[in-house]
Design an enzyme around this catalytic site. Structure first.
Site, short mmCIF file in Angstrom:
data_model
loop_
_atom_site.label_atom_id
_atom_site.label_comp_id
_atom_site.label_asym_id
_atom_site.label_seq_id
_atom_site.Cartn_x
_atom_site.Cartn_y
_atom_site.Cartn_z
N CYS A 2 28.22 26.20 59.94
CA CYS A 2 27.71 26.52 61.28
C CYS A 2 26.22 26.82 61.18
O CYS A 2 25.65 26.86 60.11
CB CYS A 2 28.45 27.72 61.84
SG CYS A 2 30.23 27.68 61.61
N ARG A 27 24.13 20.18 61.06
CA ARG A 27 25.09 20.90 60.22
C ARG A 27 26.52 20.72 60.71
O ARG A 27 27.48 21.02 60.00
CB ARG A 27 24.75 22.39 60.19
CG ARG A 27 23.43 22.69 59.51
CD ARG A 27 23.04 24.13 59.66
NE ARG A 27 23.91 25.02 58.92
CZ ARG A 27 23.69 25.41 57.67
NH1 ARG A 27 22.64 24.96 57.02
NH2 ARG A 27 24.51 26.24 57.05
N TRP A 76 31.38 25.57 63.94
CA TRP A 76 32.27 24.52 63.43
C TRP A 76 33.60 25.20 63.16
O TRP A 76 33.70 26.06 62.29
CB TRP A 76 31.68 23.92 62.15
CG TRP A 76 32.31 22.64 61.70
CD1 TRP A 76 31.99 21.38 62.09
CD2 TRP A 76 33.37 22.50 60.73
NE1 TRP A 76 32.77 20.47 61.43
CE2 TRP A 76 33.63 21.13 60.59
CE3 TRP A 76 34.11 23.41 59.96
CZ2 TRP A 76 34.60 20.63 59.72
CZ3 TRP A 76 35.08 22.91 59.10
CH2 TRP A 76 35.32 21.54 58.99
N ASN A 102 28.54 32.92 59.97
CA ASN A 102 28.92 31.71 59.26
C ASN A 102 29.80 32.11 58.09
O ASN A 102 29.52 33.10 57.41
CB ASN A 102 27.70 30.97 58.70
CG ASN A 102 26.85 30.35 59.78
OD1 ASN A 102 27.24 30.33 60.94
ND2 ASN A 102 25.70 29.85 59.40
N GLY A 103 30.83 31.33 57.80
CA GLY A 103 31.67 31.60 56.65
C GLY A 103 33.11 31.82 57.05
O GLY A 103 33.53 31.51 58.17
N GLU A 485 29.65 5.24 46.92
CA GLU A 485 28.70 5.76 47.91
C GLU A 485 28.66 4.87 49.15
O GLU A 485 28.60 5.36 50.28
CB GLU A 485 27.31 5.88 47.29
CG GLU A 485 26.23 6.38 48.24
CD GLU A 485 26.48 7.78 48.79
OE1 GLU A 485 25.76 8.17 49.73
OE2 GLU A 485 27.39 8.48 48.30
N LYS A 489 29.52 6.10 53.03
CA LYS A 489 28.61 5.90 54.16
C LYS A 489 29.34 5.22 55.31
O LYS A 489 29.15 5.55 56.48
CB LYS A 489 27.41 5.05 53.74
CG LYS A 489 26.40 5.80 52.90
CD LYS A 489 25.69 6.86 53.71
CE LYS A 489 25.19 7.97 52.83
NZ LYS A 489 26.22 8.88 52.31
N GLU A 492 32.12 7.78 56.89
CA GLU A 492 31.70 9.05 57.49
C GLU A 492 30.96 8.88 58.80
O GLU A 492 31.00 9.76 59.65
CB GLU A 492 30.89 9.88 56.50
CG GLU A 492 29.55 9.34 56.11
CD GLU A 492 28.84 10.22 55.07
OE1 GLU A 492 29.20 11.41 54.94
OE2 GLU A 492 27.96 9.70 54.39
N HIS A 508 46.61 -3.92 40.16
CA HIS A 508 47.50 -2.77 40.01
C HIS A 508 47.85 -2.14 41.35
O HIS A 508 48.08 -0.93 41.44
CB HIS A 508 46.87 -1.74 39.07
CG HIS A 508 46.66 -2.25 37.68
ND1 HIS A 508 47.65 -2.25 36.73
CD2 HIS A 508 45.58 -2.82 37.10
CE1 HIS A 508 47.20 -2.78 35.61
NE2 HIS A 508 45.94 -3.13 35.81
N LYS A 607 26.51 19.01 57.55
CA LYS A 607 25.53 18.63 56.54
C LYS A 607 25.74 19.40 55.24
O LYS A 607 25.73 18.83 54.16
CB LYS A 607 24.12 18.91 57.08
CG LYS A 607 23.00 18.55 56.11
CD LYS A 607 22.95 17.06 55.85
CE LYS A 607 21.81 16.68 54.95
NZ LYS A 607 21.87 15.26 54.59
#
Length: 612
Positions: A2, A27, A76, A102-103, A485, A489, A492, A508, A607
């Protein structure tokens, strides 16, 4: 995850709070709110579910909420659904205490039950409301001041928090506390600022304090006083933030992500220049001596998300050059499997923000075991930077988009430079070979510029697959790390299901997922694996896949197999990730754009993941 912003001074607080919160949108959040105090008048709280613009509209861009002291928050959701009720700030029953947080408070349910027995009522589903009322409880029961009440609360709660509190009896003051979640305090021109990240206050204050773990502070106009848990005053030094304020703005680009993709050549060049002296690597600022490098038995690279993918590349490069065992660990798994650590090992923690909760916990575990630690971070003064034995700062500047690009590229450079220096010091490569490979690294910025010139072709191709349901990435060796990576991208920011596979694993089970028209992106930058990759491409194409091939100039035979080909400049193949990742960043960006999505602020993501 947050965002917190606070202000005390001569100016009107609400517009500053809204502006700061806007700088922290990257964020991730689902609701927002502010509380402002106008002198001795009661505090006024305004909250809204959804984007920050809804809160701005409710407050007439802050003009309808007068006052020169206030705190704001973007939430968040962790405890309780996204809603206006669950949004911060939260208050005690009589508005004696108002706070943002936050947390995560892990024992909030136990505390809540205690407070209910003491006569407190609860209106939200959040752990933050419990925390606020716990501070209120101690403040009233023991008739103690804000610092003592907060300290008493801190020693009884479990979890992580950055906390900003306003008390009815103390107008014009904000009290803050921190455990594991980031927070900075700025002072400029007789005014004071509180924030969970630098961009929120960069345009107002360049001189900041970093509050330590399990510390508190009283913030008044132009004045900050720090305290330990015993309530004793402690001294702090101001740190000057050298980031260019304009670097945190879009600079003419439609999105921060595209701006940051284009800033990669500079991020790479600046990071190179930070440790290159007369064509040689100088790690004196990092703090690792040659004697320490020679004594290392094994390297553990610990990270999350894209930083973990940097670690995968780093493993290939380090083991190839340094000839030392390297393990790459997900930070979220590292400390829960009781890792085997030797005092002669080196634990490398990679984190853009330097505040990633799992990575920070892994760092602390390594230090508890007596193992030397090295942080690769982008934010000066961050928790990992302060707590690691040694720090390699990447010079990417502020990165705002949730999907990392330039920070990832700068981290790759740091990994390459460490590998080269370790290999030279340990006698695995000669001075001449080291200088030759450094010269290769110095070509990367210009070669990234060359890759960016092909972005229109990639945009055209991406628009064809904006409706895709599944995308698969294939690679071997370093190319597999690049694929990881590229796949991240894609998923997300475009919300398309995407997976990366080591191409040798196709038979496999993976090949059963291929259907007519499935997009498969194959990465082929490793010379000795090129023919094997072509064979894998033929296998998936014969089962209906539509192929994009990504390789280096000169490998034009790929066009006989791929339906669409992208070429990057040649470079020593150990460093190919720095070039091959750029078309994949562009691919993810343009697919997201074609789907009409919020590129910079993808849903459900933040973020900096500062809670476990």
């Amino acid at each position: 995850m947050c965002g917190i912003v606070g202000f005390v001074g001569k100016s009107q607080a609400a517009p500053i709070l809204l502006d700061g919160l806007a700088k922290l949108e990257y964020r991730g959040y689902d609701s927002a709110g502010i509380v402002v105090r106008d002198g001795d008048k009661p505090a006024e709280i305004v909250k809204a579910k959804g984007r920050l613009k809804i809160l701005a509209e409710k407050t007439n861009d802050g003009k309808s909420v007068p006052g020169c002291c206030g705190i704001g928050h973007t939430r968040w959701a962790t405890h309780g659904e996204p809603s206006e009720i669950n949004a911060h700030p939260h208050k005690s029953d009589d508005m004696n205490v108002v706070a943002v947080h936050n947390g995560i408070i892990e024992n909030y349910q136990e505390i809540k039950e205690k407070l209910i027995r003491k006569g407190y009522d609860f209106y939200s589903q959040t752990d933050t409301e419990v925390l606020v009322k716990y501070v209120d409880y101690y403040y009233k029961k023991y008739q103690m001041g804000p610092i003592d009440a907060i300290a008493k609360t801190m020693v009884r709660v479990r979890g992580s928090y950055a906390l900003a509190v306003m008390f009815k009896d103390y107008p014009g003051e904000i009290y803050v506390a921190r455990k594991d979640s980031p927070m900075i305090l700025g002072v400029e021109n007789g005014e004071s600022y509180v924030a969970s990240d630098v961009p929120a206050i960069l345009k107002y204050a360049r001189n900041v304090y970093y509050i330590g773990n399990m510390e508190m502070a009283r913030v008044a106009a132009g004045e900050v006083t720090f305290y330990n848990l015993d309530g004793d005053v402690i001294e702090k030094e101001l740190t000057e933030i050298k980031w260019d304020a304009e670097a945190a703005e879009k600079g003419g680009y439609e999105h921060f992500m595209m701006k940051e993709i284009h800033e990669q050549p500079k991020a790479v060049q600046d990071t190179l220049n930070s440790v290159l002296k007369d064509g040689a690597i100088d790690l004196s600022n990092v703090g690792l001596s040659e004697e320490e490098i020679r004594e290392i038995h094994q390297i553990h690279i610990v990270a999350c998300g894209s930083a973990y993918h940097v670690g995968v590349v780093g493993q290939y490069v380090m083991e190839d050059l340094v000839r030392i065992p390297v393990r790459v660990e997900l930070a979220s798994e590292f400390r829960y499997r009781n890792p085997l650590l030797d005092p002669k090992d080196l634990v490398v923690i990679i984190s853009q923000s330097g505040e990633t909760a799992d990575s920070l916990a892994a760092l602390r575990l390594a230090k508890e075991r007596g193992v030397k630690t090295l942080g690769i971070v982008n934010v000066v003064g961050s928790s990992i930077a302060r707590e690691a034995d040694n720090v390699f700062y990447t010079l990417a500047g502020p990165e705002i988009a949730v999907a990392t690009t330039k920070a990832y590229s700068a981290q790759l450079i740091a990994a390459y430079l460490l590998a080269l220096q370790f290999a030279k010091v340990r006698g695995e490569i000669t001075e001449e070979t080291c200088r030759s490979l450094i010269a290769e690294l110095q070509t990367i910025p210009e070669k990234i510029e060359d890759v960016l010139e092909d972005k229109e072709r990639i945009q055209w191709f991406a628009s064809k697959f904006a409706g895709a349901k599944d995308v698969f990435f294939l690679g071997r060796g370093v190319d597999y790390a690049i694929s990881l990576e590229g796949s991240l991208k894609m998923k997300e920011i475009s919300y398309i299901h995407s997976e990366a596979y080591a191409a040798g694993e196709l038979k496999h089970g993976t090949i059963s997922l291929i259907e007519d028209g499935t997009l498969v992106i194959s990465v082929l930058t490793q010379k000795e694996l090129y023919e094997k990759m072509i064979s894998n491409m033929v296998e998936v194409k014969s089962r209906g896949a539509y192929l994009m091939g990504l390789t280096t100039y000169g490998n034009y035979s790929i066009e006989d197999t791929a339906d669409f080909s992208v070429f990057v400049p040649k470079i020593d193949q150990r460093f190919a990730a720095s070039l091959a990742v750029v078309p994949l960043q562009l691919m993810g960006y343009y697919v997201s754009l074609a789907r009409g999505l919020d590129v910079d602020k993808p849903r459900n993501l933040a973020k900096s993941v500062t809670v476990e």
